[in-house]
Design a protein around this motif. Structure first.
Motif, PDB file in Angstrom:
ATOM      1  N   ILE A   1       0.854  -1.179   0.000  1.00  0.00           N
ATOM      2  CA  ILE A   1       0.000   0.000   0.000  1.00  0.00           C
ATOM      3  C   ILE A   1       0.898   1.241   0.000  1.00  0.00           C
ATOM      4  O   ILE A   1       1.768   1.364   0.858  1.00  0.00           O
ATOM      5  CB  ILE A   1      -0.912  -0.010   1.241  1.00  0.00           C
ATOM      6  N   PRO A   2       0.725   2.134  -0.976  1.00  0.00           N
ATOM      7  CA  PRO A   2       1.618   3.288  -1.044  1.00  0.00           C
ATOM      8  C   PRO A   2       1.394   4.266   0.112  1.00  0.00           C
ATOM      9  O   PRO A   2       0.276   4.411   0.605  1.00  0.00           O
ATOM     10  CB  PRO A   2       1.265   3.951  -2.374  1.00  0.00           C
TER      11      PRO A   2
ATOM     12  N   LEU B   1       1.945   8.195   1.106  1.00  0.00           N
ATOM     13  CA  LEU B   1       2.225   9.501   0.514  1.00  0.00           C
ATOM     14  C   LEU B   1       2.640  10.485   1.597  1.00  0.00           C
ATOM     15  O   LEU B   1       2.009  10.566   2.649  1.00  0.00           O
ATOM     16  CB  LEU B   1       0.970  10.031  -0.190  1.00  0.00           C
TER      17      LEU B   1
ATOM     18  N   LEU C   1       0.147   9.923   4.453  1.00  0.00           N
ATOM     19  CA  LEU C   1      -1.237   9.566   4.125  1.00  0.00           C
ATOM     20  C   LEU C   1      -1.284   8.185   3.488  1.00  0.00           C
ATOM     21  O   LEU C   1      -0.543   7.886   2.558  1.00  0.00           O
ATOM     22  CB  LEU C   1      -1.822  10.611   3.169  1.00  0.00           C
TER      23      LEU C   1
ATOM     24  N   THR D   1      -4.103   5.391   1.918  1.00  0.00           N
ATOM     25  CA  THR D   1      -5.483   5.097   1.545  1.00  0.00           C
ATOM     26  C   THR D   1      -5.625   3.592   1.423  1.00  0.00           C
ATOM     27  O   THR D   1      -4.936   2.971   0.621  1.00  0.00           O
ATOM     28  CB  THR D   1      -5.824   5.717   0.171  1.00  0.00           C
ATOM     29  N   ILE D   2      -6.500   3.022   2.227  1.00  0.00           N
ATOM     30  CA  ILE D   2      -6.665   1.572   2.170  1.00  0.00           C
ATOM     31  C   ILE D   2      -7.801   1.231   1.224  1.00  0.00           C
ATOM     32  O   ILE D   2      -8.928   1.690   1.393  1.00  0.00           O
ATOM     33  CB  ILE D   2      -6.911   0.997   3.571  1.00  0.00           C
ATOM     34  N   GLN D   3      -7.490   0.472   0.176  1.00  0.00           N
ATOM     35  CA  GLN D   3      -8.501   0.183  -0.851  1.00  0.00           C
ATOM     36  C   GLN D   3      -8.749  -1.302  -1.002  1.00  0.00           C
ATOM     37  O   GLN D   3      -9.723  -1.712  -1.597  1.00  0.00           O
ATOM     38  CB  GLN D   3      -8.036   0.733  -2.206  1.00  0.00           C
TER      39      GLN D   3
ATOM     40  N   ASP E   1      -6.940   6.611   5.509  1.00  0.00           N
ATOM     41  CA  ASP E   1      -8.280   6.748   4.948  1.00  0.00           C
ATOM     42  C   ASP E   1      -8.876   5.372   4.694  1.00  0.00           C
ATOM     43  O   ASP E   1      -8.297   4.561   3.977  1.00  0.00           O
ATOM     44  CB  ASP E   1      -8.224   7.535   3.638  1.00  0.00           C
TER      45      ASP E   1
ATOM     46  N   SER F   1     -12.200   5.045   3.634  1.00  0.00           N
ATOM     47  CA  SER F   1     -13.514   5.279   3.011  1.00  0.00           C
ATOM     48  C   SER F   1     -13.890   4.172   2.023  1.00  0.00           C
ATOM     49  O   SER F   1     -15.061   3.987   1.710  1.00  0.00           O
ATOM     50  CB  SER F   1     -13.541   6.647   2.329  1.00  0.00           C
ATOM     51  N   ALA F   2     -12.894   3.433   1.540  1.00  0.00           N
ATOM     52  CA  ALA F   2     -13.209   2.364   0.586  1.00  0.00           C
ATOM     53  C   ALA F   2     -13.589   1.058   1.283  1.00  0.00           C
ATOM     54  O   ALA F   2     -14.060   0.125   0.629  1.00  0.00           O
ATOM     55  CB  ALA F   2     -12.018   2.128  -0.339  1.00  0.00           C
TER      56      ALA F   2
ATOM     57  N   VAL G   1     -10.357  13.563   5.397  1.00  0.00           N
ATOM     58  CA  VAL G   1      -8.937  13.911   5.384  1.00  0.00           C
ATOM     59  C   VAL G   1      -8.706  15.336   5.866  1.00  0.00           C
ATOM     60  O   VAL G   1      -7.794  15.599   6.653  1.00  0.00           O
ATOM     61  CB  VAL G   1      -8.351  13.734   3.963  1.00  0.00           C
ATOM     62  N   GLU G   2      -9.561  16.261   5.409  1.00  0.00           N
ATOM     63  CA  GLU G   2      -9.364  17.672   5.790  1.00  0.00           C
ATOM     64  C   GLU G   2      -9.458  17.855   7.298  1.00  0.00           C
ATOM     65  O   GLU G   2      -8.641  18.535   7.911  1.00  0.00           O
ATOM     66  CB  GLU G   2     -10.396  18.542   5.085  1.00  0.00           C
TER      67      GLU G   2
ATOM     68  N   ARG H   1     -14.588   0.722  -6.100  1.00  0.00           N
ATOM     69  CA  ARG H   1     -14.390   2.094  -6.561  1.00  0.00           C
ATOM     70  C   ARG H   1     -13.140   2.646  -5.903  1.00  0.00           C
ATOM     71  O   ARG H   1     -12.832   2.311  -4.762  1.00  0.00           O
ATOM     72  CB  ARG H   1     -15.581   2.964  -6.188  1.00  0.00           C
TER      73      ARG H   1
ATOM     74  N   PRO I   1     -11.274   5.483  -4.040  1.00  0.00           N
ATOM     75  CA  PRO I   1     -11.677   6.658  -3.263  1.00  0.00           C
ATOM     76  C   PRO I   1     -11.008   7.946  -3.744  1.00  0.00           C
ATOM     77  O   PRO I   1      -9.861   7.919  -4.205  1.00  0.00           O
ATOM     78  CB  PRO I   1     -11.250   6.317  -1.824  1.00  0.00           C
TER      79      PRO I   1
ATOM     80  N   LYS J   1     -10.546  14.753  -0.805  1.00  0.00           N
ATOM     81  CA  LYS J   1     -10.522  16.196  -1.036  1.00  0.00           C
ATOM     82  C   LYS J   1      -9.585  16.849  -0.031  1.00  0.00           C
ATOM     83  O   LYS J   1      -9.687  16.604   1.171  1.00  0.00           O
ATOM     84  CB  LYS J   1     -11.932  16.748  -0.874  1.00  0.00           C
TER      85      LYS J   1
ATOM     86  N   THR K   1      -5.292   7.810  -5.262  1.00  0.00           N
ATOM     87  CA  THR K   1      -4.157   6.888  -5.239  1.00  0.00           C
ATOM     88  C   THR K   1      -4.578   5.618  -5.968  1.00  0.00           C
ATOM     89  O   THR K   1      -5.523   4.955  -5.555  1.00  0.00           O
ATOM     90  CB  THR K   1      -3.784   6.508  -3.799  1.00  0.00           C
TER      91      THR K   1
ATOM     92  N   GLN L   1      -4.088   1.898  -6.780  1.00  0.00           N
ATOM     93  CA  GLN L   1      -3.380   0.757  -6.182  1.00  0.00           C
ATOM     94  C   GLN L   1      -3.705  -0.543  -6.876  1.00  0.00           C
ATOM     95  O   GLN L   1      -3.016  -1.530  -6.702  1.00  0.00           O
ATOM     96  CB  GLN L   1      -3.760   0.623  -4.708  1.00  0.00           C
TER      97      GLN L   1
ATOM     98  N   SER M   1       2.265   5.574  -7.752  1.00  0.00           N
ATOM     99  CA  SER M   1       3.495   4.951  -7.248  1.00  0.00           C
ATOM    100  C   SER M   1       3.349   3.443  -7.048  1.00  0.00           C
ATOM    101  O   SER M   1       4.336   2.725  -6.996  1.00  0.00           O
ATOM    102  CB  SER M   1       3.942   5.612  -5.941  1.00  0.00           C
ATOM    103  N   ALA M   2       2.116   2.950  -6.937  1.00  0.00           N
ATOM    104  CA  ALA M   2       1.925   1.515  -6.739  1.00  0.00           C
ATOM    105  C   ALA M   2       1.890   0.743  -8.060  1.00  0.00           C
ATOM    106  O   ALA M   2       1.924  -0.484  -8.063  1.00  0.00           O
ATOM    107  CB  ALA M   2       0.635   1.260  -5.966  1.00  0.00           C
TER     108      ALA M   2
ATOM    109  N   VAL N   1       3.779  13.692  -4.458  1.00  0.00           N
ATOM    110  CA  VAL N   1       2.579  14.455  -4.115  1.00  0.00           C
ATOM    111  C   VAL N   1       2.938  15.889  -3.732  1.00  0.00           C
ATOM    112  O   VAL N   1       2.276  16.841  -4.160  1.00  0.00           O
ATOM    113  CB  VAL N   1       1.824  13.779  -2.950  1.00  0.00           C
TER     114      VAL N   1
END
Lengths: 123, 123
Positions: free
Chosen positions: A4-5, A7, A14, A16-18, A48, A50-51, A106-107, B3, B5, B8, B16, B18, B50-51, B106
């Motif tokens: 998992i990249p 960033l 950061l 992001t887990i997908q 994150d 969200s996925a 994230v914000e 999907r 993610p 914002k 990202t 992956q 990057s992945a 990034v």
């Protein structure tokens, strides 16, 4: 093996887990994250999710584990983007994400980490 | 269907990549991104690859497509994090990412988008 990249954005890492987190991927993420915290001197880690449509006890433990490791390395971990349905299920199952801080997105997570940094400087 | 993610951060959307981009996932990403640009009024899109260990002509077209759509919606797309080996292969194959801007990572992508914004205000 897929990784998992991670960033880097300023003093924050950061992730992001997908994908579904299997043992190997989760372990590799822990390794990579701790290496990156050491290398970059990051003060915060945003994860994150969200996925993710399912957060079970394995994922919960993994998040708590990362949070614990980061904390020892002087970085705060914030889990962001949890789907409402996931939050409902967690509470219904009685799984509290012990020791894991959360934020809506994230914000807000960034804002939380920035506020933390300011407090530490004030101390 | 899975999907990808879209996160914002201020006026920038961050994606990202992956997983291997198949048709359906790529199309869904284009749809989601254009919807998010419209909804958030984002001025920039950062796509981290990057992945990805392989960028073939399909992925290249997909990136160019997203860049084109975002551009019509007044957002600049920057592809970041390309692995050196991927860059070498792209050049060897003669695949130029036509119309796609790139940055090392990034942070540099963010800086590029911020500089763009300043220029537009100056104009």
């Amino acid at each position: 093996m897929e990784r998992i990249p991670i960033l880097k954005m300023g003093k924050v890492l950061l992730v992001t887990i997908q994908v579904d987190l299997q043992d190997q991927v989760a372990l590799a993420l822990q390794d990579d994250l701790s290496a990156q915290i050491e290398k970059t001197g990051a003060h915060g880690v945003l994860i994150d999710i969200s996925a993710l449509e399912i957060v079970d006890s394995f994922v919960g433990r993994m998040l708590a584990g990362i949070s614990g490791i980061a904390s020892v390395l002087d970085a705060t971990t914030v889990v962001v983007g949890m789907q409402p349905a996931v939050a409902i299920t967690l509470v219904e199952l009685g799984l509290s994400l012990e020791g894991v801080r959360t934020a809506l997105n994230v914000e807000r997570g960034m804002a939380l980490l920035a506020a933390d940094d300011r407090n530490q400087i004030d101390d």
